[in-house]
Scaffold this active site. Structure first.
Site, PDB file in Angstrom:
ATOM      1  N   ASP A  15     -14.124  -2.823   4.126  1.00 41.84           N
ATOM      2  CA  ASP A  15     -13.957  -3.748   5.420  1.00 41.84           C
ATOM      3  C   ASP A  15     -13.194  -3.367   6.402  1.00 41.84           C
ATOM      4  OD1 ASP A  15     -14.931  -5.741   3.603  1.00 41.84           O
ATOM      5  OD2 ASP A  15     -12.952  -6.719   3.167  1.00 41.84           O
ATOM      6  N   LYS A  42     -17.560  -9.178  -1.379  1.00 39.27           N
ATOM      7  CA  LYS A  42     -17.163 -10.218  -2.484  1.00 39.27           C
ATOM      8  C   LYS A  42     -17.141  -9.709  -3.935  1.00 39.27           C
ATOM      9  CE  LYS A  42     -18.965 -13.844   0.274  1.00 39.27           C
ATOM     10  NZ  LYS A  42     -17.494 -14.519   0.237  1.00 39.27           N
ATOM     11  N   GLY A  43     -18.042  -8.905  -4.551  1.00 38.67           N
ATOM     12  CA  GLY A  43     -17.774  -8.732  -5.881  1.00 38.67           C
ATOM     13  C   GLY A  43     -16.584  -7.966  -6.238  1.00 38.67           C
ATOM     14  N   THR A 207     -16.726 -25.993  -1.420  1.00 38.36           N
ATOM     15  CA  THR A 207     -15.147 -25.973  -1.013  1.00 38.36           C
ATOM     16  C   THR A 207     -15.301 -26.536   0.454  1.00 38.36           C
ATOM     17  OG1 THR A 207     -15.938 -23.788   0.064  1.00 38.36           O
ATOM     18  CG2 THR A 207     -15.134 -23.956  -2.393  1.00 38.36           C
ATOM     19  N   ASP A 239     -12.920 -15.995  -2.079  1.00 40.40           N
ATOM     20  CA  ASP A 239     -13.186 -15.046  -3.115  1.00 40.40           C
ATOM     21  C   ASP A 239     -12.156 -15.302  -4.321  1.00 40.40           C
ATOM     22  OD1 ASP A 239     -15.413 -13.747  -2.199  1.00 40.40           O
ATOM     23  OD2 ASP A 239     -14.302 -12.524  -1.112  1.00 40.40           O
TER      24      ASP A 239
END
Length: 293
Positions: A15, A42-43, A207, A239
């Site tokens: 990131d 994300k993982g 969400t 996450d």
């Protein structure tokens, strides 16, 4: 809750985050503060969140055979995640470009790199209490993992983010589907979890950001409000929500209780900067739940 074992199949990205006073509009340039580089995807994020929350976690995925890939593996391993299932392949490591404005709202662009080349044949699910996946890897890899999990009696949890077409068969293999409002609308034209159940999953949770989350399963519907906290950065909140919800589901909690725990964990993740760096521990979640009860 007892210590759970979670297998996460998903992406690993480096990131690059730039803080700004406001998000840019289309075609606009906005000056930002100093850029920050950190482990993400994300993982990896959901694996780290689950480990912080007290689970034993195994991560399955791919990074490039490059410096960024080696840096990612080391960072995730330092968080206590088993990365022996992450392969290094001759490709570029995934990269995410993130812009975060004051107050926590963000914009993210992802170059999948090695994540987009992931193929799964034999997935080790020994001792697993649940399988958690997202869609920054190919749908075919998720489907292969889901089929293996169901064959072994392991619950399948899918965070269908980012939205991808061609999920019809995969959704029939899912025990718990987690999406945000935009992803829900793309899947079923609205944000009603009951409409998502018609696509195949046994339970669904949508969400709603600062408004909490709503869910539906065979026992009925629930709506859970958010937890008011001093938010500064929402990058890792989703996450963290998914990781906590997966663990609560694997522990057999009723859906409303599971969603409440997830809302608490997600809220805490917004109180610090960065994705993995701001993720809460299980003790922090327990304290917030106790104060709010």
């Amino acid at each position: 809750m007892r210590e759970l074992e979670l297998v996460v199949v998903g992406s690993l990205n480096m990131d690059l985050t730039v803080p700004v006073t406001r998000l840019p509009g289309r075609g606009e340039t906005v000056a930002g503060a100093a850029a920050v580089r950190a482990a993400g995807g994300k993982g990896a994020n959901q694996a780290v969140a689950a480990a912080r929350l007290g689970a034993r976690v195994r991560l399955v995925g791919q990074v490039g055979d490059d410096a960024l890939g080696r840096e990612l593996l080391a960072a995730v391993a330092r968080e206590g995640v088993d990365v022996s299932g992450v392969r290094q392949v001759p490709a570029a490591t995934g990269l995410a470009m993130i812009v975060v404005e004051d107050g926590g709202e963000n914009m993210i662009t992802v170059a999948r790199g090695a994540n987009g080349l992931l193929r799964l044949t034999d997935l080790d699910l020994t001792g697993a209490d649940a399988l958690l996946m997202q869609l920054e890897i190919p749908v075919a890899a998720c489907l292969a993992a889901a089929r293996q999990a169901r064959a072994h009696g392991v619950p399948v949890i899918l965070n269908a983010a980012p939205y991808t077409q061609g999920l019809e068969e995969l959704l029939t293999q899912v025990d718990l589907l987690i999406v945000n409002e935009g992803e829900a609308a793309a899947l079923c034209g609205g944000t009603d979890p009951a409409a998502l159940l018609a696509l195949g999953p046994r339970a669904a949770v949508v969400t709603l950001g600062e408004h909490g989350a709503r869910g539906q399963d065979a026992s009925g519907a629930c709506q859970v409000p958010s937890f008011p906290v001093p938010a500064v950065d929402a990058v890792g909140a989703g996450d963290t929500f998914c990781a906590q919800l997966a663990l609560a589901h694997a522990a057999g909690l009723p859906l409303d209780q599971a969603v409440r725990r997830a809302c608490a964990a997600g809220a805490l993740a917004t109180t610090g900067h960065g994705a993995q760096t701001a993720m809460p521990t299980g003790d922090q979640v327990e304290r917030l739940l106790a104060r709010a009860s």
